[in-house]
Design an enzyme around this catalytic site. Structure first.
Site, PDB file in Angstrom:
ATOM      1  N   LYS A  17       7.469  39.045 -88.189  1.00  0.00           N
ATOM      2  CA  LYS A  17       7.730  38.815 -86.776  1.00  0.00           C
ATOM      3  C   LYS A  17       8.796  37.725 -86.665  1.00  0.00           C
ATOM      4  O   LYS A  17       8.569  36.572 -87.047  1.00  0.00           O
ATOM      5  CB  LYS A  17       6.441  38.404 -86.057  1.00  0.00           C
ATOM      6  CG  LYS A  17       5.423  39.545 -85.967  1.00  0.00           C
ATOM      7  CD  LYS A  17       5.989  40.776 -85.253  1.00  0.00           C
ATOM      8  CE  LYS A  17       4.957  41.893 -85.121  1.00  0.00           C
ATOM      9  NZ  LYS A  17       5.548  43.149 -84.612  1.00  0.00           N
TER      10      LYS A  17
ATOM     11  N   LYS B 269       3.947  54.717 -80.948  1.00  0.00           N
ATOM     12  CA  LYS B 269       2.674  54.077 -80.591  1.00  0.00           C
ATOM     13  C   LYS B 269       1.917  55.048 -79.695  1.00  0.00           C
ATOM     14  O   LYS B 269       2.409  55.443 -78.632  1.00  0.00           O
ATOM     15  CB  LYS B 269       2.932  52.754 -79.877  1.00  0.00           C
ATOM     16  CG  LYS B 269       3.405  51.668 -80.842  1.00  0.00           C
ATOM     17  CD  LYS B 269       3.589  50.340 -80.164  1.00  0.00           C
ATOM     18  CE  LYS B 269       3.713  49.245 -81.213  1.00  0.00           C
ATOM     19  NZ  LYS B 269       4.788  48.293 -80.939  1.00  0.00           N
TER      20      LYS B 269
HETATM   21 MG    MG Z   1       7.632  46.606 -83.372  1.00  0.00          MG
END
Ligand code: MG
Length: 273
Positions: free
Chosen positions: A71, A171
């Site tokens: 991240k 997703k």
């Molecule tokens: Mg992502």
């Protein structure tokens, strides 16, 4: 009722579970079959100091993970350091993804990409809008992943036509459930586009749904998938798939192969008959 994909997803998953029970087949069989014994997972590494992130990657590597998603998306100079320190400890066959989660402005993304020009790293969703990501993509040599911008078939087709990505993140709840996500998956296979198959977040039930979609995806097209039930502390179902050495296999039982823990989930918020 148009829209509301996140709400529809739970209902859609339940319908696939029911269909599997009626047919006596696991959902992955209904979605196209099981490719191989198991499938590959990635590990997301929370943002922290570069040394701390490198230490976390080393720890998860010990546990068997071979794909790591850092991240980033904060200070460009620090992000360059994060990517470099982690890349240094990986084997050539490992895969490293730097996911900015829309966090950079274009000038910041451009600096980071130049700072890691010699590093074998995938760049995921550097900026907020599709147009910004596309502009950055056109000046980068790294393989490129789009995530937040791809929320339906329209964007998938547009991104593919523009050559905006090499890998796409599907997703399930962003698409409105397994029905739409599996349609997107099949389309990606036809277009030659590799995928990360996962969800926005989840526990045992979501992980089971991810596992069925991921395990029924031809291996060469499955870039990675996520074991969300390794990230949470509460178990919401019995029989959920569990990670083993950075990989996962879906249940062979009918439907999603899980039984919800009703005492953990609490009272039903909606009753459909
Ligand atoms: Mg992502």
């Amino acid at each position: 009722m148009k829209g509301h994909p996140y709400v529809k997803t739970g209902i859609d998953m339940a319908c696939w579970d029911i269909l599997g029970h009626v047919a006596g087949q696991p959902v992955c069989t209904l979605l196209g079959g099981r490719y191989g014994e198991d499938f590959v997972l990635y590990r997301a590494i929370s943002q922290g100091a570069p040394e701390e992130m490198a230490e976390n990657v080393a720890g998860y590597r010990e546990q068997g993970y071979r794909r790591f998603q850092l991240k980033v998306g904060a200070d460009p100079q620090q992000d360059i350091e994060r990517i470099r320190q982690v890349a240094d400890l990986l084997a050539p066959s490992d895969k490293l993804i730097a996911d900015a989660n829309t966090g950079w402005l274009m000038h910041e993304a451009a600096r980071v990409l130049r700072g890691v020009a010699d590093v074998d790293v995938y760049i995921e969703q550097p900026c907020l809008s599709y147009e910004e990501c596309l502009a950055i993509r056109r000046r980068a040599s790294h393989p490129f992943v789009l995530d937040e911008n791809v929320d339906g078939i329209d964007m998938l087709l547009r991104g593919h036509a523009d050559g905006a990505m090499d890998v796409v993140n599907i997703k399930i709840s962003k698409f409105g459930g397994l029905t739409k996500a599996s349609l997107a998956r099949d389309l990606c296979v036809e277009m030659g586009l590799a995928m990360t198959i996962e969800d926005s977040w989840g526990g045992d039930i979501t992980t089971a749904a991810i596992a069925h979609l991921a395990h029924s995806t031809p291996t060469e097209f499955l870039f990675t998938a996520t074991d969300f039930n390794s990230y949470v502390t509460v178990s919401t179902a019995n029989g959920a798939p569990q990670r083993v050495h950075g990989r996962m296999a879906t249940s062979q039982a009918p439907g999603l192969g899980i039984s919800p823990k009703w005492d953990v989930l609490g009272a039903a918020v909606v009753d459909v008959s």
